[in-house]
Design a protein around this motif. Structure first.
Motif: not given
Length: 159
Positions: A100-104
């Motif tokens: 959830k902190a960075d999906y990319e």
């Protein structure tokens, strides 16, 4: 983005439940019938394959743990399938939470069955498993038509 993807998965589960409700109206023998046009798979076999694919990518590939797949010929009814997808839902919730902190943010991991490195992102992996489910859901509805049933609307937005 976590809230968005979680909400999207809720919509996917709603579409899946519409498919499951439809499958529960079918004769259980038909759910087990192997359809030649679909590589001698049955509806229950394809549903098991979908569950295995989710677990393969968002659990076994992502966490790099030894795979333990459901036997595609062992499901005998929709209750078996529902139990499999309870595990899928837990795996998806964990996956979406982990990233959830960075999906990319790209990551590279070893494919568990091919000993091959794959670089992807959590967003692409999530997209892969949900589109895979819908691909096979269309096949399941076609299989049911070949077995003499009239498919119902199982889209995310049902009319």
């Amino acid at each position: 983005m976590h809230q968005l993807l979680t909400a999207q998965y809720e919509g996917i589960k709603g579409a899946r439940n519409a498919l499951f409700d439809y499958c529960r109206t079918m004769n259980n023998a038909d759910l087990l019938t192997k359809v030649e046009t679909f590589n001698n798979n049955s509806i229950l076999m394809l549903l098991t394959h979908i569950a295995n694919s989710y677990l393969h990518w968002v659990k076994f590939f992502d966490l790099q743990i030894p795979p333990q797949y459901f036997n595609e010929e062992a499901a005998s009814d929709m209750k078996d399938i529902e139990h499999m997808f309870e595990q899928v839902d837990v795996a998806i919730a964990g996956f979406l939470s982990r990233y959830k902190a960075d999906y990319e943010e790209p990551f590279t991991k070893t494919h568990p069955r091919r000993d091959q490195l794959i670089t992807t992102t959590p967003l692409l992996l999530y997209t892969h498993v949900i589109t895979h489910e819908f691909h096979h859901k269309g096949q399941i509805l076609t299989m049911s038509r070949l077995l003499g049933y009239t498919p119902v609307d199982t889209d995310v937005v049902r009319t």
